[in-house]
Design a protein around this motif. Sequence first.
Motif, PDB file in Angstrom:
ATOM      1  N   ARG A   1     -64.156  16.234 -13.927  1.00 43.71           N
ATOM      2  CA  ARG A   1     -64.177  16.595 -14.911  1.00 43.71           C
ATOM      3  C   ARG A   1     -62.828  16.848 -15.010  1.00 43.71           C
ATOM      4  N   GLY A   2     -62.795  15.823 -16.443  1.00 47.59           N
ATOM      5  CA  GLY A   2     -61.469  16.029 -17.067  1.00 47.59           C
ATOM      6  C   GLY A   2     -60.982  16.745 -17.775  1.00 47.59           C
ATOM      7  N   VAL A   3     -60.115  17.000 -18.807  1.00 47.08           N
ATOM      8  CA  VAL A   3     -59.761  17.583 -20.215  1.00 47.08           C
ATOM      9  C   VAL A   3     -59.689  16.136 -21.438  1.00 47.08           C
ATOM     10  N   ASN A   4     -60.626  17.247 -22.088  1.00 48.72           N
ATOM     11  CA  ASN A   4     -60.836  16.122 -23.648  1.00 48.72           C
ATOM     12  C   ASN A   4     -61.612  15.083 -23.099  1.00 48.72           C
ATOM     13  N   ASN A   5     -62.436  15.055 -22.242  1.00 47.79           N
ATOM     14  CA  ASN A   5     -62.807  13.892 -21.809  1.00 47.79           C
ATOM     15  C   ASN A   5     -62.893  12.780 -20.937  1.00 47.79           C
ATOM     16  N   VAL A   6     -61.149  12.822 -20.635  1.00 46.22           N
ATOM     17  CA  VAL A   6     -60.648  12.088 -19.650  1.00 46.22           C
ATOM     18  C   VAL A   6     -60.802  12.302 -18.074  1.00 46.22           C
ATOM     19  N   PRO A   7     -60.806  11.166 -17.567  1.00 49.59           N
ATOM     20  CA  PRO A   7     -61.143  11.246 -16.515  1.00 49.59           C
ATOM     21  C   PRO A   7     -60.123  11.759 -16.024  1.00 49.59           C
ATOM     22  N   ALA A   8     -60.603  12.736 -14.770  1.00 49.70           N
ATOM     23  CA  ALA A   8     -59.645  13.733 -13.966  1.00 49.70           C
ATOM     24  C   ALA A   8     -58.769  12.985 -13.236  1.00 49.70           C
ATOM     25  N   SER A   9     -59.077  12.376 -12.672  1.00 52.56           N
ATOM     26  CA  SER A   9     -57.895  10.765 -11.658  1.00 52.56           C
ATOM     27  C   SER A   9     -56.695  10.556 -12.818  1.00 52.56           C
ATOM     28  N   THR A  10     -56.750  10.370 -14.030  1.00 49.49           N
ATOM     29  CA  THR A  10     -55.564  10.357 -14.783  1.00 49.49           C
ATOM     30  C   THR A  10     -54.657  11.553 -16.038  1.00 49.49           C
TER      31      THR A  10
ATOM     32  N   SER B   1     -50.018  28.742  -7.319  1.00 52.12           N
ATOM     33  CA  SER B   1     -48.690  27.933  -8.749  1.00 52.12           C
ATOM     34  C   SER B   1     -48.183  26.942  -8.450  1.00 52.12           C
ATOM     35  N   THR B   2     -47.814  26.274  -7.474  1.00 50.80           N
ATOM     36  CA  THR B   2     -46.737  25.560  -7.245  1.00 50.80           C
ATOM     37  C   THR B   2     -47.580  24.276  -7.033  1.00 50.80           C
ATOM     38  N   VAL B   3     -48.880  24.147  -6.448  1.00 52.39           N
ATOM     39  CA  VAL B   3     -49.536  23.397  -5.577  1.00 52.39           C
ATOM     40  C   VAL B   3     -50.669  22.544  -6.446  1.00 52.39           C
ATOM     41  N   PRO B   4     -50.834  22.841  -8.067  1.00 52.44           N
ATOM     42  CA  PRO B   4     -51.145  21.883  -8.510  1.00 52.44           C
ATOM     43  C   PRO B   4     -50.105  20.680  -8.871  1.00 52.44           C
ATOM     44  N   TYR B   5     -49.065  20.901  -8.843  1.00 46.08           N
ATOM     45  CA  TYR B   5     -47.793  20.068  -8.824  1.00 46.08           C
ATOM     46  C   TYR B   5     -48.029  19.218  -7.469  1.00 46.08           C
ATOM     47  N   VAL B   6     -47.843  19.216  -7.035  1.00 48.94           N
ATOM     48  CA  VAL B   6     -48.283  18.351  -5.679  1.00 48.94           C
ATOM     49  C   VAL B   6     -49.275  17.588  -5.741  1.00 48.94           C
ATOM     50  N   VAL B   7     -50.549  18.086  -5.998  1.00 50.27           N
ATOM     51  CA  VAL B   7     -51.289  17.323  -6.104  1.00 50.27           C
ATOM     52  C   VAL B   7     -51.384  15.966  -7.641  1.00 50.27           C
ATOM     53  N   GLU B   8     -50.459  16.264  -8.209  1.00 51.52           N
ATOM     54  CA  GLU B   8     -49.983  15.655  -9.639  1.00 51.52           C
ATOM     55  C   GLU B   8     -49.168  14.311  -8.931  1.00 51.52           C
ATOM     56  N   ARG B   9     -48.212  15.189  -8.037  1.00 46.28           N
ATOM     57  CA  ARG B   9     -46.786  13.608  -7.347  1.00 46.28           C
ATOM     58  C   ARG B   9     -47.850  12.694  -6.741  1.00 46.28           C
ATOM     59  N   ILE B  10     -48.830  13.706  -5.517  1.00 42.16           N
ATOM     60  CA  ILE B  10     -50.002  12.611  -4.639  1.00 42.16           C
ATOM     61  C   ILE B  10     -50.577  11.523  -5.346  1.00 42.16           C
ATOM     62  N   VAL B  11     -51.170  12.091  -7.357  1.00 42.00           N
ATOM     63  CA  VAL B  11     -51.551  10.916  -7.486  1.00 42.00           C
ATOM     64  C   VAL B  11     -51.044  10.162  -8.103  1.00 42.00           C
ATOM     65  N   SER B  12     -50.061  10.537  -8.539  1.00 39.04           N
ATOM     66  CA  SER B  12     -48.940   9.444  -8.539  1.00 39.04           C
ATOM     67  C   SER B  12     -48.450   8.233  -8.054  1.00 39.04           C
ATOM     68  N   GLN B  13     -49.161   8.700  -7.017  1.00 37.41           N
ATOM     69  CA  GLN B  13     -48.497   7.831  -6.100  1.00 37.41           C
ATOM     70  C   GLN B  13     -49.752   6.014  -5.852  1.00 37.41           C
ATOM     71  N   GLY B  14     -51.090   6.554  -6.619  1.00 34.30           N
ATOM     72  CA  GLY B  14     -52.088   5.630  -7.433  1.00 34.30           C
ATOM     73  C   GLY B  14     -52.996   5.433  -5.998  1.00 34.30           C
ATOM     74  N   PRO B  15     -54.148   4.843  -6.913  1.00 31.37           N
ATOM     75  CA  PRO B  15     -55.198   4.784  -6.337  1.00 31.37           C
ATOM     76  C   PRO B  15     -55.421   4.000  -4.928  1.00 31.37           C
ATOM     77  N   GLU B  16     -55.132   2.780  -4.823  1.00 30.98           N
ATOM     78  CA  GLU B  16     -54.408   2.033  -4.231  1.00 30.98           C
ATOM     79  C   GLU B  16     -54.130   2.480  -2.533  1.00 30.98           C
TER      80      GLU B  16
END
Length: 313
Positions: free
Chosen positions: A28-37, A76-91
């Motif tokens: 469930r992304g935004v505007n059909n963009v994959p959620a992981s991006t 309310s701060t936790v979405p930014y935590v997840v955002e930064r973890i995702v930026s560490q990369g899929p590998e």
Amino acid sequence: MPIPPVVLAPGVTSPTDGEYPPAVRPARGVNNVPASTVQVPAPTNVVEASKRLAAWTAVDMHVTKDCQVIGIGSGSTVPYVVERIVSQGPEVNKDRVFIPTGFQSKELIVDAHLRLGDVDQYPHIDVTIDGADEVDNDLNCIKGGGACHLREKVLAEAADTWIVVADYRKNSEVLGKTWKQGVPVEVAPFAYAKVLHNLQTLGSTGPKLRMAKMKAGPIVSDNGNFVIDAPFHEQEMKDPLTLLTRIKMLTGVVEVGLFCHMAKAVYFGNQDGSVTAKHYDGKTDQIDKPPSPTAPPAAFAGAYAASSGVFTD
């Protein structure tokens, strides 16, 4: 730490090592963009920017490559935590398991295409990052404004390292100075009237059953319980561990939103764009140049100078 094998029912096979189990619902992304991006919308005010700075800095410092089981808190701060973890990369994230403290964090994990787990499968967590409603000088916290404090405390205790992220408004000398609603107390529904009376006996000034905003009746936690908000005088709040013990001993109380002597560090995002890091040993670091949106996570780029507490380009 190695991830323990999942216990499966007879006839159910485990997915191939290193692969995700099949998705049970579409991304469930935004505007059909994959959620992981998809990234969390950029902050539009000072408070949100402060939350993001605190969250990103904490992730860079504590969610390192060897962290395989990670607790994701609420607020309310936790979405930014997840955002930064995702930026560490899929590998880096492909073999990790993420444990939520409630519905909100569960949705964040799933929508980011991170691997969802539960504490009954992984009772030993490497690091949990969570928010707080207020933090005092000794890193004691009030939590439970979102009625998730039972599961939050379980994940905090299960973690080798429990880290708190918050904006500057949550930084307080004594609990109760800025969070005026009172100590959140989760109670069994049939016992709430008795517990209200008991809290008054303990000295609470007007404890109240927390009512829902958009429905008739009280708030119901993820665990099916009620929540009482119990204000106390400053004198009691100066010794939150004693107060926690007294409340927890009341029959009918499930959990208390006082987190005492648990946090290894608390990261506060400040109005001037800096981050204040307070540690359990009394040390305080002022990080004047936190990570920028274009910089890779410092824990992976080696950009953090631990001796000076300053991020380098």
